[in-house]
Structure formats: structure tokens, C-alpha cells
Design an enzyme around this catalytic site. Structure first.
Site, PDB file in Angstrom:
ATOM      1  N   GLU A   1       0.799  -1.231   0.000  1.00 12.60           N
ATOM      2  CA  GLU A   1       0.000   0.000   0.000  1.00 12.60           C
ATOM      3  C   GLU A   1       0.832   1.283   0.000  1.00 12.60           C
ATOM      4  OE1 GLU A   1      -3.109   0.611  -0.275  1.00 12.60           O
ATOM      5  OE2 GLU A   1      -4.155  -1.262   0.082  1.00 12.60           O
TER       6      GLU A   1
ATOM      7  N   SER B   1     -31.204 -21.357  55.078  1.00 16.40           N
ATOM      8  CA  SER B   1     -30.400 -21.615  56.279  1.00 16.40           C
ATOM      9  C   SER B   1     -28.920 -21.337  56.088  1.00 16.40           C
ATOM     10  CB  SER B   1     -30.582 -23.078  56.709  1.00 16.40           C
ATOM     11  OG  SER B   1     -31.926 -23.346  57.056  1.00 16.40           O
TER      12      SER B   1
END
Length: 680
Positions: free
Chosen positions: A81, A337
Site C-alpha cells: 500500500e 439456612s
């Protein structure tokens, strides 16, 4: 001197021009804010991606970091590029001349002259491809070069480059097409990632696979010409199909979403979660869903006790079930509990009791509150250890009555787990908290049990690695280390679930101190456990709170608790386990041989607040009480006589309200207010 004047005015003009350019640059800066939005990433403790979140409009845009991108990809990208990227000031004059010359010779556009800096400018300000737009890109590229380093510009391009559909940036594309980070790529993958941004929609592998393969081949051919790919790369890759798009990782999706919402300013979060354990736990939860109950949900948390690091958290069984979108580890539910161990631990700290202190498990009323055991049976005289191991209710409430319900709730609050009272229950912390009368979440309960496993020290749970471990000794002392040790020893000796061999009889199984809980009406089934290194909490129920008749914590949650500990053990390297010196608990001092909370005799009949029916006047009632010595009875202050068998028999004068009292030889007394009803 005219020459000096020209030089002077030339300098002035140059300075003025520079000032004008700087002013224009400052007035019309490049729109870098367009690139501010980045996808949030949530990772496990080793950096493995758990979940990613899209930005606005559902776009996937993952921030690029050159240190974590394959260097071969960077070299190939620049060669393809922008070969002069590190030498030009944003615009490459040589590339412009080359592109113009090739265009004149061919009579059409053959190659572009856009540098990566110009492409970043175009991505920040998309415009139609015109000469004016190209000129603006050049100006913007120069502005970017003035403001940013080459590294920053390259990372910006690799973050914004389009890869088709809603994919932006090389990391999003790598995850979507290869299912991984772009830190180690094949040459074929590199070529595809270079080819896609040039024509992202026309070359999408998932929609146009032939075009994607052809473009990949052309890039490979060009890379081969510059020595970055083997000469046969194009031919070798021609037969490889284009990759299909994959879904982004979605592990620990509820925890990840919560952390993302809480840390919106952070794009990359490293959590304390363990990806392998998280995935295995999610599968374990799915495998253990109750058969035949499509509405049941499960929530589980695994915490490393010493560090408080959350290693795995499952908020629900799945989004395909009712309430599956809710993180049920955060919702307060009745803990049943499961708070009893902390009641007894505080009683140990207060010097009220010890593990082998005897306590009565008999009917008792506490200022209008009369608890009952789960199985509606009473064991009489039991030790504290037995009461906890068998989860007896009345001894727990008796102990809490002396410890103080308000003080107990306040201590839990300081530990980060303040019980949430039901709406309309008032602000008073009643004794019902001992049996699950106030709500706690899975996270809060995990924090409490982790404290129990860490010498009684309560500290916040850790979710992010950046938080760091708290220094040893910091936090809130919920209970003493000695009381915590005694409670864990008691819980390790609790009856194991059917089919499970106690760890003391095996060589490799982890020793687990565990407690179960079942809320009123079977709405919530709980189990919580502590091993040498980990704390695990399991909740099973329905998101809407509808009861699941007959499903207790022992049946519905405890088996999964043990499977989770087995799962943890299977994922960790085998290591020697510490030898525990808790074969025998120390005997209670003589002063604690019997629980002295309320030794007064307890009235069994008639119970306080009851209405008793008498068929006729003169009907006698046998009075009954539980006490440790001989007792005398009184009705409205008058002594009650005894029959030939020695039973106290009371003959009410008629219908109405009476005060019945029982007094033992030490002068301790209990009272019951009773209403006698008769036919008029």
C-alpha cells in the site's frame, strides 16, 4: 540594500504564511473524534478474549496495537500500500507522479497515489471520489502527520479500515474470518486482510467467495514479486476456500456486560475470570438443568478464597429459558439456612457457646415469632455442632436471639452483605433472618463464605486484574479466625449427599465445608462450600420466584456444588493438599457445657396466643412444659393443682382470657396468654 529588503519581506511573508497555515490548521483540525469510538473488549486473566461489544450502529471496531499484530502483516501491508510510508510527510510525490504517468499512458486510472495517511483522512471524512476530495485528503494527511506519529497513523488505519459489512479494522476482520487475534497469521490470511479494504463489499468472503479468493491471489502474486511470499503462494492458495464469517466470542456474557457498563471509559478490560473454567462451568450448568422444569434457572459463582478473585460466574442457565437474560447472581433471594454458620460463629466469639455446647431443640416462641424445624420434628437435647450439621431451626433462632438480630445484620452489612428486608416488613431486623427472612444475592453469599474460608476476614470480591489483591489483614473482621476454623470443621463433617464419598476417605478429593439452604415455600435452593482454595455458591430456582414444590437445597443444589468442585480440581494441576489438624474439636469449657440463652421452662401446652375450645364448663386441661427441674403452674396468679398421676390440671372458670405461668425451682418462668372458648 534592495536585496536585503526583499529578503526581509520574503521572511515576513513566509512567517505570515506559516502563521496563516497554523491558524487554518487550528481552525479546521482533522476530525479525529470520529475515530474515538472503539469496541469494548473483556478478557480473562490471561488476556484471552471473552466478549466484545460493537460500537454505534452495530459496527465492530477493535483498537489496533502494533505490538500485538503480526510483523509480517505490517511489512506486507506497507510493501503493498505505501512503501515510502516512513519517509513521506503524508503525501508521496513520487507516487503521485507515477500514478499520473501511468494514467496518461493507459488513458485511464491504473493505480492510485493515496498514502496510508491519506486513506486515514478519507476514512475520517468519507467523500465522493473527486479531484477536490483528493486535494482535501492531501491537506488532511499533512495535518495528521503534524499531529500524530507514524505509529499512531498506522494504528489508526488498522483500526478504521473497512473489511465488509460492519467490520472495521484488522482485529475485527481477523476475529470474524479466522476466529483469533491477528498476532500470528499465515501468508494467505495476510493477503486476504490486505485485499479486503480495497473493495470491502465486492470481496466479502462470506458473500462473494470467488472474488475474495481472486483478490487474495493477486495480492500473493505481488508479494511474491517483492520477496514477501513464495512464488507458488498464489497457486497453492487458489484451491483454499474463502473463510466464512464467525461470531465474536460471547463467554461470560452477563458478567462482561455488567463490567462494560460500569467501565464505559475503558475499551480493554482484563478480568479475574478464567476462560477455561468459565466455559466448563457454563456447560456444567446446562448439563445439570432440572429435567422437566423448563422454567428452572441456575446461578453459580467460583471465587478464589485468598485473593477474592472471581474465577467464574454464571448468571443463568441460558437465554432460552424464562429470566435467562437476568444476571441472577446479583438478585437478592431468600438464603434459607445458609446464614446459620455465621450466627454460631458470632456466638463462639461472644463466649456464649462452643461446638459441643448442648442446646435444646424444642418448641419455643420468641415474642410472637414461633419457628419450626423443616421436618416439623424436634430432637430435644443436641450440641451446637449437631444443630448446624442438621440445620435445625430452633437452636439457630435461639442463638440469634442472644447474639442480637440487629447486630448480626449490621455485621453482615459491614462485610458487604446487608440482608434486604421484604417490602412492608419494617426496618427492624427480626429473628427470621436466621431462616432466610431477608434477601441476599449469590455474590453477597460468596463474599461471606470466602470470609469464612479466610480466617473470618471479609473483603470485596475482585473482578478486574487491575484492582490488585488487597493487602493481607485488611477488610472487616466478621468473625475470629478461631471461630471460622471451628465452623468449617463442623461443616466438613456434615452428612454428604447420596452417592458422594466423604473426602476424608479418599486420597485426592478436595475437602469441602458446605451448607445448604431452602427458602420458604421451596422458592430457592442453595448450597455454599469452601475448599482449600475456592469458595463456590450455587442457587437453583425460578427467576420469577414461583415455588418449586419439594425441591430443597440438599436435593436441588448440593449435588451441583460437588460437581463444580470436581470440575475445578480436574482443571488444575495435581498438587499436595494441606493436612488438617481438625480431627477433634476442642471441648467446650465447663461454663459452656449448656447453652444459657434462656433456660426457663418452655410451655408446650397451651401455647402462647392460642385459643382453646372447652366443650362444657368445668372441662380440665393438662398443662405441659419442658424444663430441667420440677415446675409449678399458675393461672391468673392462682396455683394449679395436680391429679393423682402428678399432672398439673387446670380448670378454667369460664370463657375468656387467662394468663398461664410455669415456674421452675430456680424461679425461672415462662408465660402464655390463652383464650378459652365455650358454647354460649
Amino acid at each position: 540594500m534592495p536585496g536585503l529588503g526583499r529578503i526581509y519581506w520574503g521572511i515576513v511573508g513566509a512567517v505570515a504564511g506559516l502563521v496563516l497555515l497554523l491558524a487554518l490548521d487550528e481552525t479546521f483540525p482533522p476530525p479525529l473524534e470520529q475515530a474515538a469510538a472503539r469496541s469494548q473488549l473483556v478478557r480473562d486473566r490471561d488476556g484471552e478474549l471473552l466478549r466484545a461489544f460493537p460500537v454505534a450502529d452495530g459496527r465492530w471496531r477493535l483498537a489496533a496495537d502494533l505490538d500485538h499484530i503480526d510483523p509480517d502483516f505490517i511489512a506486507a501491508l506497507l510493501a503493498y500500500e505505501d512503501a515510502n510510508f516512513y519517509r513521506h510527510p503524508g503525501v508521496d510525490p513520487a507516487a503521485v507522479v507515477r500514478a499520473a504517468w501511468e494514467g496518461l499512458r493507459a488513458g485511464r486510472v491504473v493505480s492510485g497515489a493515496s498514502t496510508l495517511s491519506m486513506q486515514v483522512a478519507r476514512l475520517l471524512e468519507p467523500r465522493p471520489r473527486t479531484f477536490a476530495a483528493k486535494l482535501l485528503q492531501m491537506i488532511r494527511a499533512a495535518q495528521l502527520e503534524f499531529r500524530l506519529t507514524k505509529r499512531e497513523i498506522l494504528e489508526l488505519y488498522l483500526t478504521l479500515a473497512p473489511y465488509g459489512g460492519n467490520l472495521e479494522g484488522v482485529r475485527a476482520a481477523s476475529w470474524a474470518y479466522f476466529g483469533r487475534e491477528p498476532d500470528a497469521l499465515t501468508i494467505e490470511q495476510i493477503a486476504l486482510l490486505i485485499a479486503l479494504p480495497q473493495s470491502p463489499e465486492a470481496r466479502r468472503p462470506d458473500r462473494h467467495p470467488e472474488a475474495a479468493v481472486a483478490a487474495r491471489g493477486r495480492v500473493l502474486d505481488r508479494l511474491a514479486r517483492v520477496g514477501l511470499a513464495r512464488t507458488t503462494a498464489q497457486a497453492d492458495a487458489a484451491l483454499d476456500p474463502a473463510p466464512q464469517r464467525r461470531a465474536f466470542p460471547g463467554d461470560a456474557w452477563q458478567v462482561a456486560e455488567t463490567l462494560a457498563q460500569q467501565n464505559r471509559d475503558r475499551t480493554d478490560m482484563v478480568t479475574t475470570l478464567d476462560a477455561s473454567l468459565q466455559r466448563a462451568l457454563e456447560q456444567q450448568v446446562r448439563d445439570n438443568l432440572p429435567i422437566g422444569d423448563r422454567s428452572a434457572q441456575i446461578a453459580v459463582m467460583v471465587v478464589e478464597t485468598q485473593s477474592r478473585a472471581v474465577r467464574a460466574a454464571v448468571g443463568s442457565s441460558g437465554r432460552d429459558r424464562p429470566g435467562g437474560w437476568i444476571d441472577l447472581t446479583t438478585r437478592p433471594r431468600s438464603p434459607g439456612s445458609t446464614l446459620k454458620p455465621f450466627i454460631y460463629a458470632m456466638a463462639f466469639d461472644d463466649g456464649l457457646a462452643a461446638p459441643d455446647t448442648h442446646i435444646a431443640d424444642l418448641p419455643r416462641r420468641f415474642s410472637g415469632y414461633q419457628p419450626d424445624n423443616f421436618d416439623r420434628r424436634f430432637r430435644g437435647d443436641v450440641t451446637i455442632a449437631e444443630a448446624l450439621q442438621h440445620s435445625l431451626n430452633i437452636p439457630a433462632v435461639s442463638t440469634l436471639d442472644d447474639v442480637g438480630a440487629r447486630r448480626f445484620s449490621a455485621a453482615l452489612g459491614f462485610a458487604g452483605a446487608r440482608p434486604e428486608r421484604p417490602h412492608g416488613a419494617g426496618r427492624d431486623d427480626g429473628l427470621a433472618v436466621a431462616l432466610g427472612g431477608a434477601g441476599l444475592s449469590v455474590r453477597q453469599l460468596a463474599g461471606l463464605y470466602a470470609a469464612l474460608g479466610d480466617g473470618g476476614q471479609a473483603r470485596p470480591l475482585r473482578w478486574l486484574e487491575a484492582e490488585g489483591e488487597l493487602e493481607a489483614g485488611t477488610g472487616f473482621a466478621l468473625v475470629s479466625a478461631e471461630s471460622a476454623r471451628e465452623i468449617l470443621t463442623i461443616l466438613r463433617r456434615a452428612p454428604h449427599p447420596g452417592g458422594r464419598m466423604p473426602a476424608s476417605l479418599t486420597t485426592a478429593a478436595p475437602e469441602i465445608a458446605f451448607k445448604t439452604g431452602t427458602s420458604y415455600g421451596f422458592r430457592d435452593a442453595w448450597s455454599a462450600g469452601v475448599s482449600d482454595r475456592y469458595t463456590v455458591v450455587v442457587w437453583v430456582g425460578r427467576a420469577d420466584g414461583v415455588p418449586r414444590e419439594g425441591i430443597t437445597g440438599r436435593e436441588g443444589a448440593l449435588p451441583l456444588l460437588f460437581r463444580v468442585f470436581d470440575l475445578i480440581d480436574s482443571l488444575e494441576p495435581t498438587q499436595a493438599r494441606p493436612v488438617r489438624d481438625d480431627s477433634e474439636l476442642p471441648p467446650a469449657p465447663q461454663t459452656l457445657a449448656r447453652f444459657q440463652l434462656d433456660p426457663a421452662p418452655q410451655i408446650l401446652f397451651p401455647p402462647d396466643g392460642s385459643e382453646v375450645w372447652a366443650e362444657r364448663p368445668g372441662r380440665g386441661f393438662v398443662l405441659a412444659a419442658q424444663g430441667q427441674s420440677g415446675v409449678n403452674w399458675y393461672a391468673d396468679g392462682e396455683p394449679v393443682g395436680r391429679n393423682a398421676l402428678g399432672d398439673a390440671v387446670w380448670y378454667p372458670d369460664g370463657p375468656g382470657f387467662y394468663l398461664v405461668e410455669v415456674v421452675d425451682n430456680e424461679g425461672r418462668r415462662s408465660r402464655a396468654r390463652v383464650r378459652i372458648r365455650m358454647d354460649s
